[in-house]
Design an enzyme around this catalytic site. Structure first.
Site, PDB file in Angstrom:
ATOM      1  N   ARG A  58      14.057  81.275  -4.375  1.00 46.35           N
ATOM      2  CA  ARG A  58      14.925  80.077  -4.729  1.00 46.35           C
ATOM      3  C   ARG A  58      16.089  80.564  -5.852  1.00 46.35           C
ATOM      4  NH1 ARG A  58      14.211  79.726  -9.335  1.00 46.35           N
ATOM      5  NH2 ARG A  58      15.890  78.320  -9.695  1.00 46.35           N
ATOM      6  N   GLY A  59      17.063  79.879  -5.747  1.00 43.91           N
ATOM      7  CA  GLY A  59      17.974  80.361  -6.788  1.00 43.91           C
ATOM      8  C   GLY A  59      19.285  80.960  -5.780  1.00 43.91           C
ATOM      9  N   ALA A  60      20.411  80.465  -5.773  1.00 43.13           N
ATOM     10  CA  ALA A  60      21.608  81.017  -4.761  1.00 43.13           C
ATOM     11  C   ALA A  60      21.609  82.537  -4.917  1.00 43.13           C
ATOM     12  CB  ALA A  60      22.921  80.310  -5.012  1.00 43.13           C
ATOM     13  N   ARG A 101      18.982  78.142   4.945  1.00 46.20           N
ATOM     14  CA  ARG A 101      19.654  77.438   3.762  1.00 46.20           C
ATOM     15  C   ARG A 101      20.893  77.461   3.909  1.00 46.20           C
ATOM     16  NH1 ARG A 101      16.372  77.003  -0.981  1.00 46.20           N
ATOM     17  NH2 ARG A 101      18.174  75.370  -1.431  1.00 46.20           N
ATOM     18  N   GLN A 204      11.748  72.750 -12.219  1.00 42.28           N
ATOM     19  CA  GLN A 204      12.133  74.228 -12.426  1.00 42.28           C
ATOM     20  C   GLN A 204      12.288  74.460 -13.807  1.00 42.28           C
ATOM     21  OE1 GLN A 204      13.880  72.023 -10.574  1.00 42.28           O
ATOM     22  NE2 GLN A 204      14.815  72.650  -8.858  1.00 42.28           N
ATOM     23  N   ASP A 245      26.136  75.681  -8.998  1.00 42.22           N
ATOM     24  CA  ASP A 245      26.288  76.015  -7.595  1.00 42.22           C
ATOM     25  C   ASP A 245      27.819  76.210  -6.829  1.00 42.22           C
ATOM     26  OD1 ASP A 245      23.273  75.749  -6.317  1.00 42.22           O
ATOM     27  OD2 ASP A 245      23.480  74.673  -8.359  1.00 42.22           O
ATOM     28  N   ASN A 255      26.134  71.353 -10.191  1.00 44.34           N
ATOM     29  CA  ASN A 255      25.036  72.115 -10.463  1.00 44.34           C
ATOM     30  C   ASN A 255      23.816  71.042 -10.426  1.00 44.34           C
ATOM     31  OD1 ASN A 255      23.812  74.377 -11.675  1.00 44.34           O
ATOM     32  ND2 ASN A 255      23.345  73.197 -13.504  1.00 44.34           N
ATOM     33  N   LYS A 256      22.769  71.751 -10.757  1.00 45.05           N
ATOM     34  CA  LYS A 256      21.718  70.607 -10.587  1.00 45.05           C
ATOM     35  C   LYS A 256      21.742  69.365 -11.242  1.00 45.05           C
ATOM     36  CE  LYS A 256      18.572  72.048  -9.171  1.00 45.05           C
ATOM     37  NZ  LYS A 256      18.225  71.862  -7.718  1.00 45.05           N
TER      38      LYS A 256
END
Length: 354
Positions: A58-60, A101, A204, A245, A255-256
């Site tokens: 995970r994580g772009a 994704r 996370q 993101d 973002n998150k």
């Protein structure tokens, strides 16, 4: 700190979630952290596609890097005389990787880069592909270290910082974006206290960020997401440092979920707010945050913790994955190209319109 500071930040960068053996890919299974440290082997592009889809990785930035290696593995399943023929035969596998994704910007960027590389390659196209995948990973770490230096320079000695979600080695090729700034700040003796929000609903911060920092010998204190305002009021935090993101042409940043409320709270308490992300995250074609479509995930994610239901049956939940922080609430955007303080459309255009 509990031990002498090293002359550089290499001590504070021990975790590597993506390992290329020369024959296959090994991925740290982030679903099982922090209690089980286990690597999953990917021997085919389909293995990589599944690893991306099921959140093993995970994580772009990390997703993009892994997709590059997925393309390399796909190349072993075909024969072609040159890159053009190889690209035609590889296209179905590349499309499957992208579909794993589809909202990850870095994933599409890496696959486009691999396509460009292949289209110019000759008989040595396999070697060219592998070199390109290696370059993508290497460039990511270089950019992260550059961002770390730029961001750390903004932080006064003795500061406390708060971060959100996971933006470290687990989300990149290594070192991290926002967590890279924290690593650099620790190594330089600028950061005295690190706080991490738990980051519901996937946790996370609790599962990944504090574990990652622990591996590197960095003391970090976990807080409930709802404790952030009280923490800032106490005076223990001088900077909030987060990733991104997508960053729009006017500095608005997606973002998150939870980032926006941290920015509002930071501004109220006089705490500075820093966004750290690679230049590939900047989307100059999106003029403002209102144009960003916010992904909604399954409401079931909010109804329990680690598979144990905590909410009565029949309760509805709302579960957006991201929020958008206006550029006006951001004190600094840090990329490998430098620092933009108090970002606006003019500054963004001057830095990224090329």
């Amino acid at each position: 700190m509990h031990h002498p500071l090293p002359p550089d930040d290499t001590l504070y960068d021990q975790v590597r979630p993506i390992l290329w053996t020369g024959y296959f890919l090994k991925l740290l299974d982030q679903r099982k952290l922090p209690f089980v440290v286990e690597y999953v082997e990917c021997h085919s592009s389909e293995d990589v596609t599944q690893a991306i889809r099921t959140l093993i990785v995970r994580g772009a930035p990390a997703i993009g890097i892994v997709a590059g290696w997925g393309a390399v593995l796909a190349a072993r399943e075909i024969e072609a005389v040159d890159g053009i023929e190889a690209l035609r035969k590889l296209e179905p596998a590349l499309q499957r990787l992208h579909a794993a994704r589809p909202t990850a910007v870095n994933l599409a960027w890496v696959l486009a880069r691999m396509r460009r590389t292949l289209s110019a390659a000759h008989a040595d196209w396999r070697q060219v592909m592998e070199c390109e995948a290696e370059s993508i990973a290497r460039e990511d770490i270089t950019a992260n270290r550059c961002m770390g230096a730029y961001g750390a320079a903004l932080i006064p000695i003795g500061s406390g910082v708060l971060t959100h979600c996971n933006t470290g080695s687990l989300a990149t090729a290594g070192f991290g974006t926002a967590l890279g700034v924290i690593r650099a700040g620790i190594a330089q003796g600028r950061i005295a206290r690190v706080f991490a929000g738990e980051t519901r609903p996937w946790l996370q911060g609790a599962r990944l960020t504090v574990w990652e920092l622990q591996q590197d010998g960095i003391d970090a204190t976990l807080i409930a997401d709802s404790a952030a305002a009280h923490l800032m009021k106490s005076g223990q935090v001088q900077w909030v440092i987060v990733g991104a993101d997508r960053i729009c042409a006017n500095g608005d940043t997606a973002n998150k979920i939870g980032t926006y409320q941290l920015a509002i709270t930071a501004r109220h308490h006089g705490v500075k707010f820093m966004v750290v992300a690679s230049a590939a995250t900047v989307d100059m074609d999106t003029t403002a945050g209102e144009a960003i479509e916010i992904e909604q995930r399954d409401p079931e994610e909010l109804l329990g913790v680690s598979g144990v239901r905590t909410v009565a049956e029949g309760i509805a939940a709302w579960n957006p994955v991201f929020d958008v922080t206006p550029g006006a609430l951001i004190d600094a955007i840090v990329t490998e190209r430098g620092v933009i303080q108090s970002p606006d459309a003019a500054q963004m255009r001057a830095t990224f319109s090329n």
